[in-house]
Design a protein around this motif. Sequence first.
Motif, PDB file in Angstrom:
ATOM      1  N   VAL A 283       0.864  -1.176   0.000  1.00 15.56           N
ATOM      2  CA  VAL A 283       0.000   0.000   0.000  1.00 15.56           C
ATOM      3  C   VAL A 283       0.899   1.224   0.000  1.00 15.56           C
ATOM      4  O   VAL A 283       1.869   1.290   0.752  1.00 15.56           O
ATOM      5  N   GLU A 284       0.575   2.183  -0.856  1.00 18.80           N
ATOM      6  CA  GLU A 284       1.374   3.411  -0.956  1.00 18.80           C
ATOM      7  C   GLU A 284       0.441   4.609  -1.048  1.00 18.80           C
ATOM      8  O   GLU A 284      -0.484   4.616  -1.854  1.00 18.80           O
ATOM      9  N   ALA A 285       0.679   5.603  -0.206  1.00 19.91           N
ATOM     10  CA  ALA A 285      -0.094   6.841  -0.256  1.00 19.91           C
ATOM     11  C   ALA A 285       0.718   7.894  -0.985  1.00 19.91           C
ATOM     12  O   ALA A 285       1.912   8.040  -0.751  1.00 19.91           O
TER      13      ALA A 285
ATOM     14  N   VAL B  12      -4.338   6.781  -3.033  1.00 21.36           N
ATOM     15  CA  VAL B  12      -3.842   5.623  -2.306  1.00 21.36           C
ATOM     16  C   VAL B  12      -3.817   4.500  -3.330  1.00 21.36           C
ATOM     17  O   VAL B  12      -4.803   4.271  -4.034  1.00 21.36           O
ATOM     18  N   GLN B  13      -2.656   3.830  -3.443  1.00 22.49           N
ATOM     19  CA  GLN B  13      -2.513   2.729  -4.384  1.00 22.49           C
ATOM     20  C   GLN B  13      -2.116   1.477  -3.623  1.00 22.49           C
ATOM     21  O   GLN B  13      -1.328   1.542  -2.687  1.00 22.49           O
ATOM     22  N   ALA B  14      -2.690   0.350  -4.041  1.00 23.44           N
ATOM     23  CA  ALA B  14      -2.378  -0.917  -3.385  1.00 23.44           C
ATOM     24  C   ALA B  14      -2.248  -2.014  -4.435  1.00 23.44           C
ATOM     25  O   ALA B  14      -2.949  -2.000  -5.440  1.00 23.44           O
ATOM     26  N   GLU B  15      -1.349  -2.957  -4.169  1.00 29.43           N
ATOM     27  CA  GLU B  15      -1.243  -4.127  -5.031  1.00 29.43           C
ATOM     28  C   GLU B  15      -2.084  -5.222  -4.404  1.00 29.43           C
ATOM     29  O   GLU B  15      -1.842  -5.643  -3.275  1.00 29.43           O
TER      30      GLU B  15
ATOM     31  N   LEU C 234      -4.916  -1.371  -7.285  1.00 28.36           N
ATOM     32  CA  LEU C 234      -6.122  -0.658  -6.866  1.00 28.36           C
ATOM     33  C   LEU C 234      -5.741   0.794  -6.624  1.00 28.36           C
ATOM     34  O   LEU C 234      -4.734   1.059  -5.962  1.00 28.36           O
ATOM     35  N   VAL C 235      -6.524   1.730  -7.155  1.00 25.84           N
ATOM     36  CA  VAL C 235      -6.221   3.153  -7.004  1.00 25.84           C
ATOM     37  C   VAL C 235      -7.462   3.885  -6.510  1.00 25.84           C
ATOM     38  O   VAL C 235      -8.508   3.846  -7.163  1.00 25.84           O
TER      39      VAL C 235
ATOM     40  N   ILE D  49      -8.694   7.502  -5.878  1.00 24.30           N
ATOM     41  CA  ILE D  49      -8.367   8.884  -6.237  1.00 24.30           C
ATOM     42  C   ILE D  49      -8.982   9.832  -5.216  1.00 24.30           C
ATOM     43  O   ILE D  49     -10.123   9.656  -4.792  1.00 24.30           O
ATOM     44  N   GLY D  50      -8.199  10.841  -4.818  1.00 21.61           N
ATOM     45  CA  GLY D  50      -8.681  11.850  -3.882  1.00 21.61           C
ATOM     46  C   GLY D  50      -8.599  11.428  -2.428  1.00 21.61           C
ATOM     47  O   GLY D  50      -9.210  12.051  -1.567  1.00 21.61           O
ATOM     48  N   ARG D  51      -7.850  10.374  -2.157  1.00 18.73           N
ATOM     49  CA  ARG D  51      -7.708   9.890  -0.781  1.00 18.73           C
ATOM     50  C   ARG D  51      -6.254   9.962  -0.360  1.00 18.73           C
ATOM     51  O   ARG D  51      -5.355   9.686  -1.144  1.00 18.73           O
ATOM     52  N   ARG D  52      -6.017  10.305   0.904  1.00 17.03           N
ATOM     53  CA  ARG D  52      -4.653  10.338   1.448  1.00 17.03           C
ATOM     54  C   ARG D  52      -4.389   9.116   2.315  1.00 17.03           C
ATOM     55  O   ARG D  52      -3.268   8.703   2.497  1.00 17.03           O
ATOM     56  N   ARG D  53      -5.460   8.566   2.885  1.00 20.66           N
ATOM     57  CA  ARG D  53      -5.356   7.399   3.746  1.00 20.66           C
ATOM     58  C   ARG D  53      -6.728   6.750   3.815  1.00 20.66           C
ATOM     59  O   ARG D  53      -7.746   7.442   3.774  1.00 20.66           O
TER      60      ARG D  53
END
Length: 75
Positions: free
Chosen positions: A8-10, A19-22, A32-33, A35-39
């Motif tokens: 998971v990467e913010a 926020v992106q996650a594998e 998974l992306v 959009i518009g989220r920091r956490r």
Amino acid sequence: MLGRLRSVEACPKSVGATVQAEFFDGTDAITLVWIGRRRIPGIEPGRRILVRGRVGDRGGRKVIFNPYYELRGNS
């Protein structure tokens, strides 16, 4: 699809925060992306989740933008 988050990467830039996650379901990895989220509480490496959404392509890799998700137990 039910699987686990591998990473998971913010990216908290004020413009274009994501926020992106594998996500891995045992057969294939999907990015998974959100959009518009920091956490997102509960979205962390190793977490089991159920995801739904339209699978697209970004640079030759599978991606779902703003997926619907349900957190599941880690068993």
